[in-house]
Write a protein that holds these residues in place. Sequence first.
Motif, mmCIF file in Angstrom:
data_model
loop_
_atom_site.group_PDB
_atom_site.id
_atom_site.type_symbol
_atom_site.label_atom_id
_atom_site.label_comp_id
_atom_site.label_asym_id
_atom_site.label_seq_id
_atom_site.Cartn_x
_atom_site.Cartn_y
_atom_site.Cartn_z
ATOM 1 N N ALA A 40 0.856 -1.186 0.000
ATOM 2 C CA ALA A 40 0.000 0.000 0.000
ATOM 3 C C ALA A 40 0.887 1.230 0.000
ATOM 4 O O ALA A 40 2.038 1.188 0.453
ATOM 5 C CB ALA A 40 -0.926 0.018 1.213
ATOM 6 N N THR A 45 -3.645 3.958 0.363
ATOM 7 C CA THR A 45 -4.318 3.421 -0.823
ATOM 8 C C THR A 45 -3.551 2.218 -1.365
ATOM 9 O O THR A 45 -2.326 2.169 -1.321
ATOM 10 C CB THR A 45 -4.448 4.487 -1.918
ATOM 11 O OG1 THR A 45 -3.147 5.023 -2.222
ATOM 12 C CG2 THR A 45 -5.347 5.621 -1.464
ATOM 13 N N SER A 46 -4.310 1.246 -1.894
ATOM 14 C CA SER A 46 -3.667 0.027 -2.396
ATOM 15 C C SER A 46 -4.309 -0.506 -3.670
ATOM 16 O O SER A 46 -3.876 -1.528 -4.196
ATOM 17 C CB SER A 46 -3.711 -1.069 -1.328
ATOM 18 O OG SER A 46 -5.052 -1.386 -0.982
ATOM 19 N N GLN A 47 -5.357 0.121 -4.158
ATOM 20 C CA GLN A 47 -6.049 -0.351 -5.360
ATOM 21 C C GLN A 47 -5.655 0.493 -6.567
ATOM 22 O O GLN A 47 -5.922 1.685 -6.580
ATOM 23 C CB GLN A 47 -7.562 -0.304 -5.155
ATOM 24 C CG GLN A 47 -8.025 -1.222 -4.031
ATOM 25 C CD GLN A 47 -9.519 -1.168 -3.820
ATOM 26 O OE1 GLN A 47 -10.175 -0.198 -4.166
ATOM 27 N NE2 GLN A 47 -10.081 -2.204 -3.236
ATOM 28 N N TRP A 48 -5.035 -0.070 -7.593
ATOM 29 C CA TRP A 48 -4.631 -1.484 -7.606
ATOM 30 C C TRP A 48 -3.145 -1.573 -7.858
ATOM 31 O O TRP A 48 -2.641 -0.904 -8.774
ATOM 32 C CB TRP A 48 -5.385 -2.243 -8.679
ATOM 33 C CG TRP A 48 -6.866 -2.269 -8.467
ATOM 34 C CD1 TRP A 48 -7.794 -1.502 -9.085
ATOM 35 C CD2 TRP A 48 -7.585 -3.122 -7.550
ATOM 36 N NE1 TRP A 48 -9.056 -1.812 -8.628
ATOM 37 C CE2 TRP A 48 -8.947 -2.805 -7.698
ATOM 38 C CE3 TRP A 48 -7.197 -4.101 -6.660
ATOM 39 C CZ2 TRP A 48 -9.933 -3.445 -6.940
ATOM 40 C CZ3 TRP A 48 -8.173 -4.738 -5.928
ATOM 41 C CH2 TRP A 48 -9.521 -4.411 -6.073
ATOM 42 N N THR A 74 -7.928 -5.344 7.672
ATOM 43 C CA THR A 74 -8.278 -5.377 6.253
ATOM 44 C C THR A 74 -9.773 -5.161 6.065
ATOM 45 O O THR A 74 -10.213 -4.435 5.165
ATOM 46 C CB THR A 74 -7.862 -6.726 5.637
ATOM 47 O OG1 THR A 74 -6.442 -6.842 5.688
ATOM 48 C CG2 THR A 74 -8.320 -6.849 4.190
ATOM 49 N N THR A 77 -10.474 -1.416 6.696
ATOM 50 C CA THR A 77 -9.878 -0.507 5.719
ATOM 51 C C THR A 77 -10.501 -0.654 4.337
ATOM 52 O O THR A 77 -10.825 0.337 3.674
ATOM 53 C CB THR A 77 -8.358 -0.755 5.621
ATOM 54 O OG1 THR A 77 -7.764 -0.538 6.893
ATOM 55 C CG2 THR A 77 -7.719 0.179 4.601
ATOM 56 N N ASP A 78 -10.677 -1.902 3.890
ATOM 57 C CA ASP A 78 -11.109 -2.154 2.515
ATOM 58 C C ASP A 78 -12.576 -2.546 2.382
ATOM 59 O O ASP A 78 -13.120 -2.492 1.280
ATOM 60 C CB ASP A 78 -10.252 -3.269 1.898
ATOM 61 C CG ASP A 78 -8.777 -2.909 1.826
ATOM 62 O OD1 ASP A 78 -8.468 -1.700 1.824
ATOM 63 O OD2 ASP A 78 -7.950 -3.824 1.773
ATOM 64 N N ASN A 79 -13.204 -2.974 3.470
ATOM 65 C CA ASN A 79 -14.576 -3.483 3.429
ATOM 66 C C ASN A 79 -14.759 -4.445 2.244
ATOM 67 O O ASN A 79 -15.650 -4.256 1.407
ATOM 68 C CB ASN A 79 -15.584 -2.343 3.343
ATOM 69 C CG ASN A 79 -17.015 -2.811 3.609
ATOM 70 O OD1 ASN A 79 -17.251 -3.849 4.228
ATOM 71 N ND2 ASN A 79 -17.987 -2.043 3.124
ATOM 72 N N PRO A 80 -13.938 -5.500 2.169
ATOM 73 C CA PRO A 80 -13.980 -6.387 1.008
ATOM 74 C C PRO A 80 -15.207 -7.291 1.036
ATOM 75 O O PRO A 80 -15.770 -7.575 2.099
ATOM 76 C CB PRO A 80 -12.700 -7.209 1.158
ATOM 77 C CG PRO A 80 -12.498 -7.283 2.643
ATOM 78 C CD PRO A 80 -12.954 -5.950 3.171
#
Length: 245
Positions: A40, A45-48, A74, A77-80
């Motif tokens: 990240a 930010t990590s996408q993508w 995770t 932060t990302d709500n995957p």
Amino acid sequence: MGALTVDELVGRDEWEAVNQEHGRPFVVYKFAATLDGRIAAEDGTSQWITSAESRAEVHLLRAGCHATVVGSGTQQTDNPNLAVRGNDDPRLDLSIVSNPERQPWRVVIDSDAATPADANVCNDAAPTLIVVADDSDASHLEGVVDVLRVKRADRGLDLDAALQGLYARDIKAIFLEGGPTLAGSFIAQGLVDRVVNYVAPALLGSGKSGLDGAGIHSMSEILRLELVDVSRSGPDVRLVARPVR
């Protein structure tokens, strides 16, 4: 997929030995990073980081295991969603799942039951298990998802107990997707059986690293890995390795 099949990438031929010897699921740790090892950017930010090809391939590997596991960080932060998607990738054949009608479990390791009931991982796209401390208040999750209570450890939860709880649900292999703190705990306790690393030809220079708190403090403690495969995934490189024990 390169030269290896999904079963070969997730080490299916090694599952039974780990299941029988340790009474727990086989653990596949996956992470995506830049050439300088960042997962990240400095702003979080990590996408993508990796390509669409690599991200689609990850769904194949999720489907090849019985559960996808993340930590509460995770999740927050990302709500995957974590469900396996197939309708947007013609390469994804859900027949590789032992029961095509059942998605792999989605598992969140969440000591304090901080996952909200309306989180994406709590929708009806796949079965979900939240692993919480035995003294936490998880009343908001009752009737929404399955909850597994285990005792606390010096750092987080008792991962051995968590894995035994998963194994009791007939989960023979898990796909550990992070974050770095949870992955570090798994590494520190010798609970990772395979590593799948997607490396993007990019540099960030600063930001979050792929592993945190793995219990390695000197070169004498380094965890060496044996490379199983090195292949291209779109513009990225995919490395598959197993710990040398």
